[in-house]
Enzyme design. Structure first.
Site, PDB file in Angstrom:
ATOM      1  N   HIS A  46      54.752  44.182  23.766  1.00 48.15           N
ATOM      2  CA  HIS A  46      56.002  44.672  23.183  1.00 48.15           C
ATOM      3  C   HIS A  46      57.015  43.555  22.938  1.00 48.15           C
ATOM      4  O   HIS A  46      57.943  43.725  22.164  1.00 48.15           O
ATOM      5  CB  HIS A  46      56.602  45.831  24.005  1.00 48.15           C
ATOM      6  CG  HIS A  46      57.268  45.460  25.280  1.00 48.15           C
ATOM      7  ND1 HIS A  46      56.647  45.520  26.512  1.00 48.15           N
ATOM      8  CD2 HIS A  46      58.528  45.043  25.526  1.00 48.15           C
ATOM      9  CE1 HIS A  46      57.490  45.167  27.452  1.00 48.15           C
ATOM     10  NE2 HIS A  46      58.648  44.861  26.885  1.00 48.15           N
ATOM     11  N   ASP A  77      49.672  46.411  27.167  1.00 51.29           N
ATOM     12  CA  ASP A  77      50.949  45.738  26.931  1.00 51.29           C
ATOM     13  C   ASP A  77      50.860  44.248  27.252  1.00 51.29           C
ATOM     14  O   ASP A  77      51.728  43.687  27.910  1.00 51.29           O
ATOM     15  CB  ASP A  77      52.078  46.405  27.710  1.00 51.29           C
ATOM     16  CG  ASP A  77      53.451  45.979  27.193  1.00 51.29           C
ATOM     17  OD1 ASP A  77      53.537  45.462  26.068  1.00 51.29           O
ATOM     18  OD2 ASP A  77      54.442  46.149  27.932  1.00 51.29           O
ATOM     19  N   GLY A 150      64.319  41.579  28.835  1.00 55.02           N
ATOM     20  CA  GLY A 150      64.261  40.134  28.612  1.00 55.02           C
ATOM     21  C   GLY A 150      63.351  39.463  29.624  1.00 55.02           C
ATOM     22  O   GLY A 150      62.792  38.406  29.365  1.00 55.02           O
ATOM     23  N   ASN A 151      63.191  40.073  30.818  1.00 54.46           N
ATOM     24  CA  ASN A 151      62.209  39.588  31.788  1.00 54.46           C
ATOM     25  C   ASN A 151      60.797  40.000  31.380  1.00 54.46           C
ATOM     26  O   ASN A 151      59.823  39.466  31.903  1.00 54.46           O
ATOM     27  CB  ASN A 151      62.462  40.137  33.196  1.00 54.46           C
ATOM     28  CG  ASN A 151      63.463  39.350  33.987  1.00 54.46           C
ATOM     29  OD1 ASN A 151      64.560  39.829  34.231  1.00 54.46           O
ATOM     30  ND2 ASN A 151      63.112  38.147  34.389  1.00 54.46           N
ATOM     31  N   SER A 152      60.695  40.957  30.469  1.00 55.84           N
ATOM     32  CA  SER A 152      59.378  41.428  30.031  1.00 55.84           C
ATOM     33  C   SER A 152      58.512  40.256  29.598  1.00 55.84           C
ATOM     34  O   SER A 152      58.943  39.401  28.830  1.00 55.84           O
ATOM     35  CB  SER A 152      59.521  42.382  28.843  1.00 55.84           C
ATOM     36  OG  SER A 152      60.098  43.585  29.233  1.00 55.84           O
TER      37      SER A 152
END
Length: 183
Positions: A46, A77, A150-152
């Site tokens: 994502h 993901d 944003g840590n994704s």
């Protein structure tokens, strides 16, 4: 220090046409981490989904590095991208089964901030339910190291900087009123 050198910020730009909703903006930011000196980066699908271009920022560099998407798994993901060039610092995988109580750090660039962030926590569940709106995995690692959008795609690492998992979800998952974080 070693972790910050191998964690990257990924900025995606682009729009795409959704048959049901028309034009959609795919711009956004996330994190990733380098897993080999030739510039292979693991992140979330994502984070790169819908990108017309990717700009990858590496610690100590003023200009972004170009990257191309090598492969994605929407169900898991996960995505792998390739940075131009080589000689990059990289992280290695933790080779044991994570257990509740193991100290863990979430690394990345929360909320699109260009400053590297590292939060401390521990593994809460080694095999939590992995189903979300955007991923369908058998199980995830639940931890309590705070992550934000944003840590994704950033790593969850051990004290010696080995990768335990890929951060992909956090916040009030399932409407429980309690913050939960998953890798």
């Amino acid at each position: 220090q070693d972790v910050s050198r191998a964690v990257v910020q990924i900025i995606k730009e682009g729009t795409y046409r959704d048959p049901d909703f028309g034009m959609s903006d795919a711009s956004g930011a996330g994190s990733g981490f380098i897993i080999s000196p030739d510039g292979l980066v693991v992140t979330n699908q994502h984070v790169v989904d819908g990108a017309a271009s990717l700009q990858v920022y590496i610690e100590g560099e003023d200009r972004p590095v170009n990257a191309r998407i090598l492969g994605v798994s929407e169900c898991n993901d996960l995505a792998v991208i390739d940075l131009d060039g080589d000689g990059y610092p990289y992280l290695e995988w933790y080779d044991e089964t994570p257990k509740p109580g193991l100290d863990a750090w979430a690394a990345g660039f929360p909320l699109g901030d260009p400053e590297f962030s590292l939060t401390r926590g521990s593994i809460v569940k080694a095999e939590a339910d992995g189903e979300t709106e955007w991923a369908s995995i058998d199980y995830a690692i639940e931890h309590d190291a705070n992550i934000q959008p944003g840590n994704s795609g950033g790593p969850l690492v051990t004290e010696d900087g080995r990768i335990i998992g890929v951060n992909y979800a956090g916040g009030d998952i399932g409407g429980t009123g309690t913050s939960q974080f998953f890798a």
